[in-house]
Write a protein that holds these residues in place. Structure first.
Motif, PDB file in Angstrom:
ATOM      1  N   SER A  72       0.792  -1.286  -0.224  1.00  0.00           N
ATOM      2  CA  SER A  72      -0.034  -0.023  -0.062  1.00  0.00           C
ATOM      3  C   SER A  72       0.719   1.213   0.005  1.00  0.00           C
ATOM      4  N   GLY A  73       0.423   2.318  -0.460  1.00  0.00           N
ATOM      5  CA  GLY A  73       0.961   3.486  -0.375  1.00  0.00           C
ATOM      6  C   GLY A  73       2.208   3.512  -1.285  1.00  0.00           C
ATOM      7  N   ILE A  74       2.030   3.312  -2.453  1.00  0.00           N
ATOM      8  CA  ILE A  74       3.266   3.105  -3.382  1.00  0.00           C
ATOM      9  C   ILE A  74       3.747   4.433  -3.805  1.00  0.00           C
ATOM     10  N   VAL A  75       4.717   5.170  -3.742  1.00  0.00           N
ATOM     11  CA  VAL A  75       5.393   6.321  -3.985  1.00  0.00           C
ATOM     12  C   VAL A  75       6.357   6.214  -5.057  1.00  0.00           C
ATOM     13  N   THR A  76       6.077   6.661  -6.176  1.00  0.00           N
ATOM     14  CA  THR A  76       7.260   6.564  -7.124  1.00  0.00           C
ATOM     15  C   THR A  76       7.746   8.038  -7.740  1.00  0.00           C
ATOM     16  N   ASP A  77       9.060   7.996  -8.178  1.00  0.00           N
ATOM     17  CA  ASP A  77       9.434   9.183  -8.784  1.00  0.00           C
ATOM     18  C   ASP A  77      10.816   8.720  -9.777  1.00  0.00           C
ATOM     19  N   ALA A  78      10.210   9.029 -10.996  1.00  0.00           N
ATOM     20  CA  ALA A  78      11.134   8.941 -12.381  1.00  0.00           C
ATOM     21  C   ALA A  78      11.831  10.016 -12.443  1.00  0.00           C
ATOM     22  N   ASP A  79      13.250   9.807 -13.063  1.00  0.00           N
ATOM     23  CA  ASP A  79      14.173  10.904 -13.222  1.00  0.00           C
ATOM     24  C   ASP A  79      13.489  11.830 -14.560  1.00  0.00           C
ATOM     25  N   ALA A  80      14.097  12.669 -14.921  1.00  0.00           N
ATOM     26  CA  ALA A  80      13.700  13.496 -16.074  1.00  0.00           C
ATOM     27  C   ALA A  80      13.578  12.847 -17.295  1.00  0.00           C
ATOM     28  N   THR A  81      14.725  11.861 -17.442  1.00  0.00           N
ATOM     29  CA  THR A  81      14.506  11.189 -18.662  1.00  0.00           C
ATOM     30  C   THR A  81      13.540  10.082 -18.594  1.00  0.00           C
ATOM     31  N   ALA A  82      12.989   9.699 -17.429  1.00  0.00           N
ATOM     32  CA  ALA A  82      12.169   8.532 -17.507  1.00  0.00           C
ATOM     33  C   ALA A  82      12.550   7.282 -17.771  1.00  0.00           C
ATOM     34  N   GLU A  83      14.088   6.993 -17.649  1.00  0.00           N
ATOM     35  CA  GLU A  83      14.686   6.062 -17.417  1.00  0.00           C
ATOM     36  C   GLU A  83      15.083   5.206 -16.240  1.00  0.00           C
ATOM     37  N   ARG A  84      15.028   5.909 -15.465  1.00  0.00           N
ATOM     38  CA  ARG A  84      15.436   5.260 -13.850  1.00  0.00           C
ATOM     39  C   ARG A  84      14.451   5.964 -12.942  1.00  0.00           C
ATOM     40  N   ALA A  85      14.041   5.132 -11.954  1.00  0.00           N
ATOM     41  CA  ALA A  85      12.979   5.666 -11.108  1.00  0.00           C
ATOM     42  C   ALA A  85      13.205   4.956  -9.708  1.00  0.00           C
ATOM     43  N   THR A  86      12.728   5.709  -8.578  1.00  0.00           N
ATOM     44  CA  THR A  86      12.741   4.964  -7.371  1.00  0.00           C
ATOM     45  C   THR A  86      11.387   4.647  -6.817  1.00  0.00           C
ATOM     46  N   ALA A  87      11.018   3.893  -6.084  1.00  0.00           N
ATOM     47  CA  ALA A  87       9.741   3.483  -5.510  1.00  0.00           C
ATOM     48  C   ALA A  87       9.989   3.057  -4.168  1.00  0.00           C
ATOM     49  N   SER A  88       8.964   3.424  -3.366  1.00  0.00           N
ATOM     50  CA  SER A  88       8.923   2.826  -1.997  1.00  0.00           C
ATOM     51  C   SER A  88       7.357   2.641  -1.641  1.00  0.00           C
ATOM     52  N   TRP A  89       7.207   1.640  -0.721  1.00  0.00           N
ATOM     53  CA  TRP A  89       5.750   1.251  -0.529  1.00  0.00           C
ATOM     54  C   TRP A  89       5.797   0.576   1.086  1.00  0.00           C
ATOM     55  N   ASN A  90       4.786   0.640   1.592  1.00  0.00           N
ATOM     56  CA  ASN A  90       4.514   0.049   2.701  1.00  0.00           C
ATOM     57  C   ASN A  90       4.058  -1.469   2.437  1.00  0.00           C
ATOM     58  N   ALA A  91       4.245  -2.369   3.253  1.00  0.00           N
ATOM     59  CA  ALA A  91       4.124  -3.900   3.101  1.00  0.00           C
ATOM     60  C   ALA A  91       3.705  -4.500   4.319  1.00  0.00           C
ATOM     61  N   LEU A  92       2.588  -5.451   4.280  1.00  0.00           N
ATOM     62  CA  LEU A  92       2.037  -6.352   5.533  1.00  0.00           C
ATOM     63  C   LEU A  92       2.103  -7.647   4.760  1.00  0.00           C
ATOM     64  N   MET A  93       3.179  -8.431   5.515  1.00  0.00           N
ATOM     65  CA  MET A  93       3.680  -9.673   5.302  1.00  0.00           C
ATOM     66  C   MET A  93       3.197 -10.780   6.199  1.00  0.00           C
ATOM     67  N   THR A  94       2.233 -11.555   5.630  1.00  0.00           N
ATOM     68  CA  THR A  94       1.576 -12.521   6.682  1.00  0.00           C
ATOM     69  C   THR A  94       2.188 -13.882   6.223  1.00  0.00           C
ATOM     70  N   HIS A  95       2.626 -14.561   7.355  1.00  0.00           N
ATOM     71  CA  HIS A  95       3.418 -15.927   6.865  1.00  0.00           C
ATOM     72  C   HIS A  95       2.703 -17.043   7.804  1.00  0.00           C
ATOM     73  N   VAL A  96       2.218 -18.161   7.273  1.00  0.00           N
ATOM     74  CA  VAL A  96       1.519 -19.108   8.084  1.00  0.00           C
ATOM     75  C   VAL A  96       2.693 -20.268   8.375  1.00  0.00           C
ATOM     76  N   HIS A  97       2.968 -20.637   9.426  1.00  0.00           N
ATOM     77  CA  HIS A  97       3.890 -21.613   9.802  1.00  0.00           C
ATOM     78  C   HIS A  97       3.455 -22.988   9.173  1.00  0.00           C
ATOM     79  N   HIS A  98       4.436 -23.960   8.914  1.00  0.00           N
ATOM     80  CA  HIS A  98       3.917 -25.297   8.732  1.00  0.00           C
ATOM     81  C   HIS A  98       3.477 -26.045   9.730  1.00  0.00           C
ATOM     82  N   GLU A  99       2.674 -27.112   9.640  1.00  0.00           N
ATOM     83  CA  GLU A  99       2.105 -27.832  10.771  1.00  0.00           C
ATOM     84  C   GLU A  99       3.129 -28.399  11.549  1.00  0.00           C
ATOM     85  N   GLU A 100       4.372 -28.749  10.886  1.00  0.00           N
ATOM     86  CA  GLU A 100       5.133 -29.665  11.705  1.00  0.00           C
ATOM     87  C   GLU A 100       5.900 -28.688  12.696  1.00  0.00           C
ATOM     88  N   THR A 101       6.080 -27.192  12.194  1.00  0.00           N
ATOM     89  CA  THR A 101       6.750 -26.350  12.982  1.00  0.00           C
ATOM     90  C   THR A 101       5.872 -26.131  14.129  1.00  0.00           C
TER      91      THR A 101
END
Length: 153
Positions: A72-101
């Motif tokens: 969410s909240g992806i922020v992008t900024d391309a340089d004047a030539t639009a050949e390079r850019a930066t981006a940043s974003w928030n992430a929520l990463m949910t991981h479900v453990h294996h049953e064995e764990t």
């Protein structure tokens, strides 16, 4: 200044990467769909380059039964030539453990390991569209226990 088209293309690249991670479609040949040949990916479990990025992600995600990555909240900024850019974003990463764990941890073990963080990226425009040349995962908080063999950050 980033155009609406550049922002949309970069946002779709982020969404496709997260879907690829969760669907576990991490064959090395898919790396070119997301990364430049010289890309650098830095995560809490290691650093990888170029085509190694997806197998490294696959190895990290194999520690879990399932995952869900949301951006969410992806922020992008391309340089004047639009050949390079930066981006940043928030992430929520949910991981479900294996049953064995969960069995090894005993009754009442939390089935989830959740990470809130930020992704920071550098991108280059290629003939095939925007690709990540650098991707950094920066955890901000965690909840639950990480998988065996991974120290909490």
């Amino acid at each position: 200044m980033t155009t609406q088209t550049d922002h949309t293309e970069i946002s779709m690249l982020v969404d496709r990467l997260f879907r690829l991670l969760d669907d576990r479609e991490l064959a090395p040949e898919r790396a070119r769909d997301f990364f430049t040949d010289d890309a650098l990916m830095e995560t809490p479990v290691g650093v990888s380059r170029g085509a190694e990025s997806l197998p490294a992600a696959e190895e990290a995600l194999a520690r879990f039964d399932r995952t869900q990555h949301m951006a969410s909240g992806i922020v992008t900024d391309a340089d004047a030539t639009a050949e390079r850019a930066t981006a940043s974003w928030n992430a929520l990463m949910t991981h479900v453990h294996h049953e064995e764990t969960l069995r090894r941890r005993g009754s009442g073990a939390d089935p989830l390991f959740t990470v809130g963080g930020r992704f920071e990226a550098e991108l280059r425009r290629t003939p095939d569209g925007w690709r990540f040349s650098r991707l950094v995962v920066r955890p901000i908080w965690t909840q639950g226990q990480p998988p065996p063999g991974v120290a909490p950050r």
